[in-house]
Design a protein around this motif. Structure first.
Motif, short mmCIF file in Angstrom:
data_model
loop_
_atom_site.label_atom_id
_atom_site.label_comp_id
_atom_site.label_asym_id
_atom_site.label_seq_id
_atom_site.Cartn_x
_atom_site.Cartn_y
_atom_site.Cartn_z
N GLY A 188 0.44 12.57 3.78
CA GLY A 188 -0.63 11.20 3.62
C GLY A 188 0.02 10.72 4.62
N SER A 189 -0.85 9.69 4.44
CA SER A 189 -0.30 8.79 5.81
C SER A 189 0.36 7.78 5.93
N PRO A 190 0.90 7.76 7.37
CA PRO A 190 2.22 7.36 7.90
C PRO A 190 2.78 6.60 7.59
N ARG A 191 1.24 5.50 7.45
CA ARG A 191 1.41 4.16 7.15
C ARG A 191 2.27 3.92 6.33
N VAL A 192 2.61 4.83 5.00
CA VAL A 192 3.28 4.53 4.06
C VAL A 192 4.97 4.48 4.33
N LEU A 193 5.29 5.18 5.57
CA LEU A 193 6.78 4.20 6.25
C LEU A 193 6.71 3.33 6.36
N LEU A 194 5.40 2.38 6.61
CA LEU A 194 6.02 0.50 6.60
C LEU A 194 5.59 0.32 5.82
N ALA A 195 5.12 0.79 4.62
CA ALA A 195 5.32 0.28 3.11
C ALA A 195 7.06 -0.84 2.89
N PRO A 196 6.64 -1.60 1.95
CA PRO A 196 7.66 -2.16 1.37
C PRO A 196 8.40 -1.21 -0.01
N ARG A 197 10.08 -1.63 0.19
CA ARG A 197 10.97 -0.70 -0.39
C ARG A 197 10.94 -1.05 -2.02
N TRP A 198 10.15 -2.02 -1.94
CA TRP A 198 10.61 -3.43 -3.53
C TRP A 198 9.11 -3.35 -3.93
N PRO A 199 9.29 -3.35 -5.75
CA PRO A 199 7.93 -4.28 -6.34
C PRO A 199 7.17 -5.11 -4.95
N TYR A 200 5.75 -4.63 -4.86
CA TYR A 200 4.83 -5.62 -4.51
C TYR A 200 3.47 -5.72 -4.73
N LYS A 201 2.86 -6.92 -4.89
CA LYS A 201 1.27 -6.63 -5.21
C LYS A 201 0.44 -6.32 -3.50
N PRO A 202 0.59 -5.34 -2.88
CA PRO A 202 -0.71 -4.92 -2.24
C PRO A 202 -2.27 -5.59 -1.65
N ASP A 214 5.71 -11.92 -5.95
CA ASP A 214 5.98 -12.56 -6.39
C ASP A 214 5.37 -11.69 -8.15
N MET A 215 6.20 -11.04 -9.15
CA MET A 215 5.89 -9.78 -10.16
C MET A 215 5.03 -10.46 -10.93
N SER A 216 6.02 -11.44 -11.21
CA SER A 216 5.45 -12.32 -12.56
C SER A 216 3.98 -12.92 -12.08
N ASP A 217 3.85 -13.22 -11.43
CA ASP A 217 2.56 -14.85 -11.59
C ASP A 217 1.19 -13.59 -11.66
N ASP A 218 0.48 -12.98 -12.79
CA ASP A 218 -0.68 -12.65 -12.02
C ASP A 218 -2.22 -13.44 -11.84
N SER A 219 -1.76 -14.61 -11.33
CA SER A 219 -3.10 -15.68 -10.78
C SER A 219 -3.54 -14.70 -9.66
N ASP A 220 -3.01 -14.15 -9.57
CA ASP A 220 -3.97 -13.58 -8.20
C ASP A 220 -4.36 -11.63 -7.97
N ALA A 221 -4.12 -11.39 -9.73
CA ALA A 221 -4.63 -10.58 -9.62
C ALA A 221 -6.20 -9.66 -8.86
N ASP A 222 -6.90 -10.93 -8.21
CA ASP A 222 -8.27 -10.70 -8.08
C ASP A 222 -8.88 -10.14 -6.59
N GLU A 223 -7.33 -10.91 -6.20
CA GLU A 223 -6.83 -11.08 -4.31
C GLU A 223 -6.39 -9.36 -4.22
N THR A 224 -5.54 -8.74 -5.25
CA THR A 224 -4.36 -7.69 -5.08
C THR A 224 -4.96 -6.80 -5.59
N LEU A 225 -4.23 -5.47 -5.25
CA LEU A 225 -4.27 -4.30 -6.43
C LEU A 225 -3.89 -4.87 -7.22
#
Ligand SMILES: [Zn+2]
Length: 326
Positions: A188-202, A214-225
């Motif tokens: 796969g893409s080597p960019r995976v090695l730059l991804a965060p090591r803990w939970p995140y919203k891409p 901030d995994m508890s706030d879903d108000s940004d669901a339209d702007e994130t994966l």
């Protein structure tokens, strides 16, 4: 914008959580990875590996997540085993319809079908909701993430930002190519090695880049994966079954403890084959899967020690419950 001191205070006060997952990869996939004749594959992952994991998790008193391949649950035998997982309180998550390692290289229609049919067929067979996803071989892309969102998934756990694994895989694929062997696996893409090591919203444009932690706030669901729960890596050590087998109980407990305190949440990954040994498969596969030489009882003891160690420090929950804040 939150001031940095509040952000740090919130981070260190966050309760420690962990989730334990099992990728239910049938033995035929290992024959495919190694370019071996898959007609020698048996169903030991389902008939022996999963009952052993059920027993281990009952012994540890935890609920886990089983990432299943939908084509495997067409038989009455496997459907009965699948339902026994649900009955024991475990989560069933989507590991695609047919487990194509080159999922991100399929056509748009084929990729969507793998995601959609995988979810719907598993829901029908397991008689429960399926909201989590893990990609075969940890590959992802923006297009795949868009498919997951469009088909009603709530979280993804496909990112594995582990440099030693990435390099080892590149080496094995190059060696097989030199030998003229064909692997179904891809890099796969080597960019995976730059991804965060803990939970995140891409970010909506890039699954490897965080837009928010901030995994508890879903108000940004339209702007994130979809919320991403990477398979954990602590100080370069992947928190996966084969690493625990290689390290033994004491070093594995140190690794998960470091991971917990660095990340506040860890996502452990096992595979169904992790509780099999040479008595469960033919010698050809055993020869290329070194950890199958370790008796399954010995591996079970290590895994039990690791999970008990985590339980003494953190709350262990199904990933769908963590993702939904339950
Ligand atoms: Zn898999």
């Amino acid at each position: 914008m939150m001031n940095p001191f509040s952000a740090i205070k919130n981070w260190v006060e966050k309760p420690l959580t962990a989730s334990v997952g099992v990728d239910v990869d049938d033995l035929k996939h290992y024959y495919r990875i190694h370019g071996l004749d898959e007609s020698a594959a048996n169903d030991a992952v389902w008939t022996r590996g999963l009952p052993r994991f059920l027993d281990l998790f009952a012994d540890c008193g935890i609920e886990a997540t089983f990432y299943c391949v939908a084509e495997d649950v067409e038989s009455d035998q496997n459907r009965t085993i699948l339902r026994s997982l649900v009955k024991a309180g475990h989560e069933i998550a989507n590991h695609t319809w047919h487990h194509p390692y080159a999922l991100t290289r399929l056509s748009d229609d084929e990729r969507l079908a793998e995601v959609k049919e995988g979810k719907e067929r598993l829901e029908k067979a397991a008689e429960c909701a399926v909201v989590g996803f893990r990609s075969p071989g940890y590959h992802t892309s923006k297009a795949l993430q868009d498919d997951l969102k469009a088909t009603g998934h709530l979280y993804d756990s496909s990112i594995f930002p582990c440099a030693p694994y990435y390099l080892a895989k590149s080496g094995v694929l190059a060696w097989m190519a030199l030998k003229g062997l064909t692997s179904h696996s891809i890099q796969g893409s080597p960019r995976v090695l730059l991804a965060p090591r803990w939970p995140y919203k891409p970010s909506a444009e890039d699954p490897f880049k965080a837009a928010s932690f901030d995994m508890s706030d879903d108000s940004d669901a339209d702007e994130t994966l979809l919320p991403q729960y990477p398979v954990s890596v602590a100080m370069g050590c992947p928190l996966i079954g084969t690493a625990f087998t290689a390290l033994g109980a004491t070093a594995s407990c140190l690794a998960v403890t470091a991971g917990l305190h660095l990340s506040r949440h860890i996502t452990l990954e096992f595979h169904g084959i992790d509780l099999l040994d040479l008595g469960d498969m033919d010698a050809g596969l055993g020869a290329v899967q070194p950890d199958t030489r370790v008796p399954f009882n010995k591996k079970r003891d290590i895994f039990k020690a690791v999970i008990d160690c985590i339980k003494s420090q953190a709350e262990v929950k199904r990933l769908d419950h963590i993702a939904q804040g339950l």
